[in-house]
Design a protein around this motif. Structure first.
Motif, mmCIF file in Angstrom:
data_model
loop_
_atom_site.group_PDB
_atom_site.id
_atom_site.type_symbol
_atom_site.label_atom_id
_atom_site.label_comp_id
_atom_site.label_asym_id
_atom_site.label_seq_id
_atom_site.Cartn_x
_atom_site.Cartn_y
_atom_site.Cartn_z
ATOM 1 N N ARG A 12 -2.949 -5.726 -2.400
ATOM 2 C CA ARG A 12 -3.322 -4.380 -2.744
ATOM 3 C C ARG A 12 -3.007 -3.348 -1.608
ATOM 4 N N GLY A 13 -3.117 -3.811 -0.417
ATOM 5 C CA GLY A 13 -2.623 -2.805 0.846
ATOM 6 C C GLY A 13 -1.160 -2.596 0.932
ATOM 7 N N ALA A 14 -0.455 -3.466 0.544
ATOM 8 C CA ALA A 14 1.076 -3.229 0.593
ATOM 9 C C ALA A 14 1.262 -2.286 -0.671
ATOM 10 N N GLU A 15 0.455 -2.614 -1.712
ATOM 11 C CA GLU A 15 0.981 -1.928 -2.942
ATOM 12 C C GLU A 15 0.446 -0.266 -2.841
ATOM 13 N N ARG A 20 8.591 1.075 0.424
ATOM 14 C CA ARG A 20 10.173 0.866 -0.163
ATOM 15 C C ARG A 20 11.034 0.474 0.682
ATOM 16 N N ILE A 21 12.250 -0.050 -0.117
ATOM 17 C CA ILE A 21 13.222 -0.665 0.504
ATOM 18 C C ILE A 21 13.900 0.337 1.707
ATOM 19 N N GLY A 22 13.944 -0.366 2.941
ATOM 20 C CA GLY A 22 14.410 0.362 3.825
ATOM 21 C C GLY A 22 13.344 0.922 4.970
ATOM 22 N N ALA A 39 3.747 -10.178 5.705
ATOM 23 C CA ALA A 39 4.432 -10.797 4.590
ATOM 24 C C ALA A 39 4.878 -9.974 3.415
ATOM 25 N N GLY A 40 3.657 -9.145 2.689
ATOM 26 C CA GLY A 40 3.710 -8.327 1.865
ATOM 27 C C GLY A 40 4.752 -7.339 2.034
ATOM 28 N N ALA A 41 4.633 -6.678 3.241
ATOM 29 C CA ALA A 41 5.542 -5.531 3.575
ATOM 30 C C ALA A 41 7.194 -6.056 3.727
ATOM 31 N N LYS A 42 7.280 -7.132 4.314
ATOM 32 C CA LYS A 42 8.728 -7.855 4.046
ATOM 33 C C LYS A 42 9.165 -7.885 2.795
ATOM 34 N N LEU A 43 8.361 -8.475 1.885
ATOM 35 C CA LEU A 43 8.657 -8.938 0.450
ATOM 36 C C LEU A 43 8.955 -7.529 -0.400
ATOM 37 N N SER A 44 8.302 -6.539 0.051
ATOM 38 C CA SER A 44 8.280 -5.324 -0.628
ATOM 39 C C SER A 44 9.564 -4.350 -0.224
#
Length: 132
Positions: A12-15, A20-22, A39-44
Motif C-alpha cells: 500500500r505504501g509503495a502504491e 514510477r519507472i525511473g 522490494a515494492g519500489a524496485k518492482l514498481s
C-alpha cells in the motif's frame, strides 16, 4: 502485525507513493515493512532504491530485496549520503516507516533537503505508529 499484514502495508505504501519507472526512492527503516517497501519500489520500476537503517544485518537483507545502496545511519548522515549518491538532486519518493518519525521531526526529510518541495517529490509514511 502478521507477515501478511506487513506485506499489505508495504505494498500500500509503495502504491500510495506513486512510484514510477525511473524514480529514485529512499526507504527509511529496513525492518520487515521497510524491506517489503524496498522490494515494492524496485518492482514498481524505481531505477535507484536506497535503503536506510542502523543495523548492518537489515541493510544486507535490504540489498537482497532490491536496494541499490544501503546507508548505515549510525555511521553516516543519511541525507548527506543520499544527496551525494544523487549528485545533489535528492529523491523522487521517500518512504518513511511511521516508527521512525523522529527522523522527520528532526528535519532529515522535510528540512534537510532530501525531497524536492517544488511539488515533484513524494514523502509516504507507512507502517504503524506507536502511541508515543
Amino acid at each position: 502485525l502478521t507477515l501478511v499484514e506487513r506485506l499489505v502495508e508495504a505494498a500500500r505504501g509503495a502504491e500510495r507513493a506513486g512510484i514510477r519507472i525511473g524514480d529514485t526512492v529512499a526507504v527509511f527503516a529496513q525492518g520487515p515493512i521497510g524491506r517489503c517497501a524496498t522490494a515494492g519500489a524496485k518492482l514498481s520500476g524505481a531505477t535507484t532504491v536506497i535503503g536506510v537503517d542502523r543495523l548492518a544485518n537489515r541493510l544486507e537483507i535490504a540489498r537482497r530485496m532490491g536496494a541499490d545502496h544501503a546507508i548505515d545511519s549510525s555511521r553516516t548522515d543519511p541525507v548527506e549520503e543520499i544527496m551525494r549518491l544523487t549528485d545533489g538532486r535528492g529523491v523522487d519518493v521517500a518512504i518513511v516507516n511511521a516508527r521512525v518519525l523522529t527522523a522527520v521531526r528532526r528535519g532529515a526529510v522535510l528540512e534537510g533537503g532530501l525531497a524536492d518541495w517544488s511539488g515533484s517529490s513524494t514523502v509516504c509514511l507507512s507502517g504503524t505508529a506507536s502511541a508515543t
